[in-house]
Design a protein around this motif. Structure first.
Motif, PDB file in Angstrom:
ATOM      1  N   ALA A 349      -8.783  -2.510  -6.616  1.00 20.18           N
ATOM      2  CA  ALA A 349      -9.801  -1.459  -6.733  1.00 20.18           C
ATOM      3  C   ALA A 349      -9.215  -0.131  -7.181  1.00 20.18           C
ATOM      4  O   ALA A 349      -9.849   0.907  -7.039  1.00 20.18           O
ATOM      5  CB  ALA A 349     -10.524  -1.289  -5.395  1.00 20.18           C
ATOM      6  N   ASN A 350      -7.965  -0.145  -7.693  1.00 20.50           N
ATOM      7  CA  ASN A 350      -7.324   1.076  -8.187  1.00 20.50           C
ATOM      8  C   ASN A 350      -7.275   2.161  -7.110  1.00 20.50           C
ATOM      9  O   ASN A 350      -7.602   3.321  -7.344  1.00 20.50           O
ATOM     10  CB  ASN A 350      -8.047   1.594  -9.445  1.00 20.50           C
ATOM     11  N   ILE A 395       4.612  -5.694   1.837  1.00 14.15           N
ATOM     12  CA  ILE A 395       3.392  -5.833   1.045  1.00 14.15           C
ATOM     13  C   ILE A 395       2.390  -4.812   1.563  1.00 14.15           C
ATOM     14  O   ILE A 395       2.126  -4.743   2.772  1.00 14.15           O
ATOM     15  CB  ILE A 395       2.809  -7.249   1.146  1.00 14.15           C
ATOM     16  N   VAL A 396       1.834  -4.010   0.644  1.00 12.95           N
ATOM     17  CA  VAL A 396       0.823  -3.020   1.003  1.00 12.95           C
ATOM     18  C   VAL A 396      -0.506  -3.474   0.433  1.00 12.95           C
ATOM     19  O   VAL A 396      -0.658  -3.599  -0.792  1.00 12.95           O
ATOM     20  CB  VAL A 396       1.191  -1.620   0.469  1.00 12.95           C
ATOM     21  N   LEU A 397      -1.457  -3.754   1.304  1.00 16.09           N
ATOM     22  CA  LEU A 397      -2.803  -4.138   0.891  1.00 16.09           C
ATOM     23  C   LEU A 397      -3.641  -2.873   0.831  1.00 16.09           C
ATOM     24  O   LEU A 397      -4.156  -2.391   1.841  1.00 16.09           O
ATOM     25  CB  LEU A 397      -3.392  -5.147   1.874  1.00 16.09           C
ATOM     26  N   ALA A 398      -3.754  -2.311  -0.401  1.00 19.94           N
ATOM     27  CA  ALA A 398      -4.386  -0.998  -0.552  1.00 19.94           C
ATOM     28  C   ALA A 398      -5.832  -1.078  -1.019  1.00 19.94           C
ATOM     29  O   ALA A 398      -6.632  -0.187  -0.716  1.00 19.94           O
ATOM     30  CB  ALA A 398      -3.582  -0.145  -1.541  1.00 19.94           C
ATOM     31  N   GLY A 399      -6.187  -2.112  -1.798  1.00 22.68           N
ATOM     32  CA  GLY A 399      -7.559  -2.211  -2.309  1.00 22.68           C
ATOM     33  C   GLY A 399      -8.129  -3.578  -2.086  1.00 22.68           C
ATOM     34  O   GLY A 399      -8.834  -4.115  -2.953  1.00 22.68           O
ATOM     35  N   GLN A 426     -10.846  -0.373   3.216  1.00 23.07           N
ATOM     36  CA  GLN A 426     -11.396  -0.283   1.872  1.00 23.07           C
ATOM     37  C   GLN A 426     -12.908  -0.488   1.949  1.00 23.07           C
ATOM     38  O   GLN A 426     -13.388  -1.363   2.673  1.00 23.07           O
ATOM     39  CB  GLN A 426     -10.769  -1.341   0.954  1.00 23.07           C
ATOM     40  N   ALA A 427     -13.637   0.344   1.216  1.00 21.65           N
ATOM     41  CA  ALA A 427     -15.088   0.176   1.175  1.00 21.65           C
ATOM     42  C   ALA A 427     -15.419  -1.203   0.628  1.00 21.65           C
ATOM     43  O   ALA A 427     -14.873  -1.628  -0.395  1.00 21.65           O
ATOM     44  CB  ALA A 427     -15.709   1.268   0.312  1.00 21.65           C
ATOM     45  N   GLY A 428     -16.305  -1.916   1.309  1.00 22.69           N
ATOM     46  CA  GLY A 428     -16.684  -3.256   0.887  1.00 22.69           C
ATOM     47  C   GLY A 428     -15.767  -4.341   1.402  1.00 22.69           C
ATOM     48  O   GLY A 428     -15.916  -5.510   1.042  1.00 22.69           O
ATOM     49  N   GLN A 532      -1.717  -1.273  10.528  1.00 22.73           N
ATOM     50  CA  GLN A 532      -3.113  -1.292  10.123  1.00 22.73           C
ATOM     51  C   GLN A 532      -3.681   0.122  10.188  1.00 22.73           C
ATOM     52  O   GLN A 532      -3.589   0.798  11.216  1.00 22.73           O
ATOM     53  CB  GLN A 532      -3.916  -2.237  11.023  1.00 22.73           C
ATOM     54  N   PHE A 533      -4.269   0.575   9.059  1.00 19.08           N
ATOM     55  CA  PHE A 533      -4.891   1.893   8.958  1.00 19.08           C
ATOM     56  C   PHE A 533      -6.397   1.765   9.104  1.00 19.08           C
ATOM     57  O   PHE A 533      -7.002   0.792   8.622  1.00 19.08           O
ATOM     58  CB  PHE A 533      -4.573   2.537   7.607  1.00 19.08           C
ATOM     59  N   ALA A 534      -7.021   2.790   9.722  1.00 23.07           N
ATOM     60  CA  ALA A 534      -8.479   2.843   9.834  1.00 23.07           C
ATOM     61  C   ALA A 534      -9.100   3.608   8.681  1.00 23.07           C
ATOM     62  O   ALA A 534     -10.318   3.758   8.626  1.00 23.07           O
ATOM     63  CB  ALA A 534      -8.871   3.480  11.161  1.00 23.07           C
ATOM     64  N   ILE A 535      -8.281   4.103   7.750  1.00 22.60           N
ATOM     65  CA  ILE A 535      -8.751   4.873   6.600  1.00 22.60           C
ATOM     66  C   ILE A 535      -8.260   4.221   5.321  1.00 22.60           C
ATOM     67  O   ILE A 535      -7.379   3.347   5.347  1.00 22.60           O
ATOM     68  CB  ILE A 535      -8.278   6.332   6.655  1.00 22.60           C
TER      69      ILE A 535
END
Length: 736
Positions: A349-350, A395-399, A426-428, A532-535
């Motif tokens: 999702a960039n 590994i960073v799961l960013a989108g 991530q939204a969605g 784990q991030f909440a944002i």
């Protein structure tokens, strides 16, 4: 009762000599009446009876003297009503404590292990060549059982050195009891030789011993505790130890400073002054510094080093000071110096642009300098094809929006085998799928926190949520100095995902909001770790990516995860497991021809064969009781390709404290299994001899003989006094 010298008991027949003398040489009297005889007749009858009784008593005593003397020379043994083994062959299981505390020097300047050797030698001297010995060491209680003779056992015991970690008393006794079941002779003995330190006998050990005693109540094994430190007080001499070495930097990266901290502890009551602390790298001395440590306190010494090449290194801190335990004057830390941390940014999702800049600022700006982190941006589809054959550090799961079952299985296996993952919201993002299990069925797990509903909005008129603070125990925060400093005072959070911590699991909250909701959480999963991030990773829900704290925070977090992916430091006795892939060269065809070698401290290389563990090819080493550097290396046949790695085994700091357990607690442990406690080998040997041959009572008989001889003299004197009185009064006239 039996007699050792039975023939000498016939000397008791000598009692007939005083009996014959009494019978054949009794005095005969003729009574002569005279005028006033009637006045003393009553007194004469009384004296006559007294003299008769004294003569009979004297006869009895004189008869007992030869009998007692004969039995004293015959050496009688009390055996009760049981048949004793006598000189029949026996089996003795010797369970010896070879922990580091046995290396303490006593007030006499001897080492406790030397006292143990001497005590066991005395026990072996009391055995015969037909007896068998089974030796169990606390450092390796599960070693194969070997039956040896007393002479061979003496050599093996003399070669035993104090180097292992704390003793599991219950486990040691269970191993010794299992060895006793394989003994050749009936009713074997189990002798535990130790200094019985406080950490050996806790409540859990007593409970285990009681349960163990119930299971072996009918085994017929005799248990004995020989406490070789029974007469020694704690902390007899000054002792200083290197209690720990820690790397203050998140990771050791080439051409970047790595900071190490050694903690020096003074266990004594006197200050340690001008003691020299020496730092070494791979055995080569690099720097030294004098320190002073106050009584019963600590001191810290820092060491800063820059590494030029990526390789595993051994960092050693040692203190030059003569004390009662030299073995704990140094400690080693294994560190893997890496060239760059390989991070994959998974982003469909960039959303990872901020992260890419934060992790690799030099590469992003075109600077010739090298970043400590190398970032690679890939899609989820590429991840599913590349991860099974590649091994990124983080590994960073960013989108991520749709964590499919295949993706969850691949990432779950990666984390279970030691990988690290950072997950941003991530939204969605599919909440149901994310909260499902990750990994294969046997090793599956869930994320550290259950993903809840979204709170807040990105509207300019929406509420803003303040950050309460950070967890001061999280080591990467040390980069930012004072833990009371508010790093997130200018960060505004407009929306976040509620993270519900799972009950019964150990999850650490790194950052939280003032409402109490977690913002960043971390937890171990398998051999790996998940943050784990909440944002979100971009600025859509907060201004954190736009603030100066974001770049160093993310860098330190990634370096910490990469540095903790694979532990290189263990406690002695733990099993070493190293994946063969860590020693494989890049060329997989050559990797098939690789040979693996393993080196213990102070020993030569030996070939080690890989084995399968959880579907992986690993090198496993179980006998790791000796502290030091253990080395692994691979060599590809018919080529010069080679790779190496190290692991460090160290003894727990508790072994540097000389504190004997309360004697009452030792007795409780002994009572739990029906054992006898001895403070010296002489008492143990005497009890064994009594149990095998019976209890000698010649000392008691000798005492009775001396009493009889004294009584004979006393009775003879009394009779002499009565005879003199009778002659003076003329009561009787002796006739032949």
């Amino acid at each position: 009762m039996t007699l050792i010298n039975g023939l000498l008991a016939l000397g008791g027949l000598a009692f007939t000599i005083p009996l014959a003398i009494h019978l054949f040489y009794r005095s005969r009297f003729r009574t002569v009446d005279w005028g006033a005889m009637h006045l003393i007749e009553g007194m004469m009858r009384t004296n006559r009876r007294r003299i008769q009784w004294l003569n009979l008593l004297l006869l009895l005593v004189r008869c007992c003297v030869p009998i007692l003397l004969a039995f004293c020379l015959a050496r009688p043994l009390l055996t009760g009503f049981q048949a004793l083994p006598g000189d029949a062959a026996q089996s003795v299981v010797i369970a010896i404590d070879d922990s580091r505390s046995m290396g303490f020097a006593t007030s006499a300047g001897r080492v406790r292990m030397d006292d143990a050797h001497d005590a066991i030698d005395l026990v072996l001297d009391s055995l015969t060549r037909r007896d068998e010995i089974i030796l169990i060491r606390s450092s390796d209680p599960s070693s194969p059982i070997t039956r040896i003779g007393p002479a061979t056992a003496r050599s093996s015991i003399d070669a035993t050195k104090p180097h292992s970690g704390p003793v599991d008393l219950a486990g040691l006794i269970q191993s010794a009891s299992a060895a006793a079941k394989q003994a050749s002779q009936p009713n074997p003995r189990v002798m535990v030789v130790s200094d019985f330190q406080t950490n050996m006998i806790d409540d859990a050990s007593l409970t285990r011993l009681q349960s163990f005693a119930e299971s072996v109540s009918d085994q017929g094994t005799k248990f004995e505790f020989l406490n070789i430190a029974a007469d020694q007080s704690a902390d007899q001499q000054a002792n200083v130890s290197v209690e720990s070495i820690t790397m203050e930097s998140a990771a050791a990266v080439v051409e970047r400073q790595a900071v190490f901290l050694a903690r020096i502890r003074n266990h004594g009551d006197d200050p340690i002054e001008a003691a020299n602390v020496v730092w070494s790298v791979n055995g080569k001395r690099e720097s030294s510094k004098p320190i002073t440590v106050q009584p019963r306190s600590f001191a810290s010494v820092k060491f800063v080093r820059t590494f030029d090449t990526p390789s595993p290194v051994a960092i050693t801190a040692s203190i030059e000071f003569a004390d009662s335990l030299a073995a704990d004057n140094q400690r080693t830390l294994a560190v893997d110096v890496i060239e760059q941390v390989n991070v994959w940014l998974v982003d469909d999702a960039n959303k990872s642009r901020f992260l890419q800049v934060a992790l690799s600022p030099f590469a992003f700006s075109g600077s010739p300098l090298t970043d400590p982190v190398k970032t690679t941006r890939i899609s989820t589809a590429d991840l599913q094809t590349k991860l099974p054959v590649s091994d990124p550090d983080v590994i960073v799961l960013a989108g991520l929006t749709e964590p499919t079952s295949n993706l969850r299985q691949i990432i779950g296996d990666y984390v279970h085998n030691g990988g690290s993952v950072i997950l941003f919201d991530q939204a969605g993002l599919d909440q149901k799928r994310l909260n499902s299990s990750w990994g294969t069925a046997a090793d599956s797990f869930q994320m550290p926190a259950e993903l809840g509903e979204s709170i807040g909005s990105d509207s300019p008129d929406g509420d803003l949520f303040a950050i309460a603070g950070r967890n001061a125990d999280y080591s990467p925060w040390a980069l930012f100095g004072d833990t009371s400093r508010d790093l997130f005072s200018d960060v505004q959070v407009s929306s976040y995902r509620q993270l519900r911590l799972r009950s019964g699991e150990l999850t650490t909250t790194l950052v939280s909001l003032e409402s109490g909701d977690p913002l960043i959480v971390m937890s171990d999963r398998g051999l790996g770790r998940i943050v784990q991030f909440a944002i979100a990773a971009d600025a859509s829900g907060s201004t954190l990516p736009l603030r100066p704290v974001f770049v160093p925070m993310i860098q330190q977090m990634v370096l910490d995860l990469a540095g903790s992916n694979q532990s290189m430091n263990f406690n002695v006795g733990e099993t070493l497991v190293l994946a063969t892939s860590d020693l494989m060269p890049p060329d997989q065809e050559n990797a098939k021809q690789a040979a693996f070698y393993f080196t213990r401290p102070g020993q030569d290389d030996r070939l080690i064969s890989p084995q399968e563990l959880d579907g992986r090819s690993v090198l496993a080493v179980s006998n790791t009781s000796k502290p030091g550097v253990y080395r692994f290396r691979s060599v590809v046949k018919e080529s010069s390709i080679a790779k190496q790695s190290i692991r460090v085994m160290e003894v727990l700091p508790s072994e540097s404290i000389s504190r004997g357990v309360d004697p009452a607690r030792v007795q409780n442990a002994a009572d739990a299994i029906g054992a006898t406690v001895y403070g010296e080998p002489k008492s143990l040997i005497e009890d064994d001899q009594t149990g095998r041959y019976g209890r000698e009572i010649w000392r008691w008989i000798l005492s009775a003989l001396l009493f009889a001889m004294i009584a004979e003299l006393w009775i003879s004197q009394r009779l002499g006094q009565h005879s003199s009185g009778q002659r003076s009064t003329g009561q009787q006239v002796e006739t032949a």
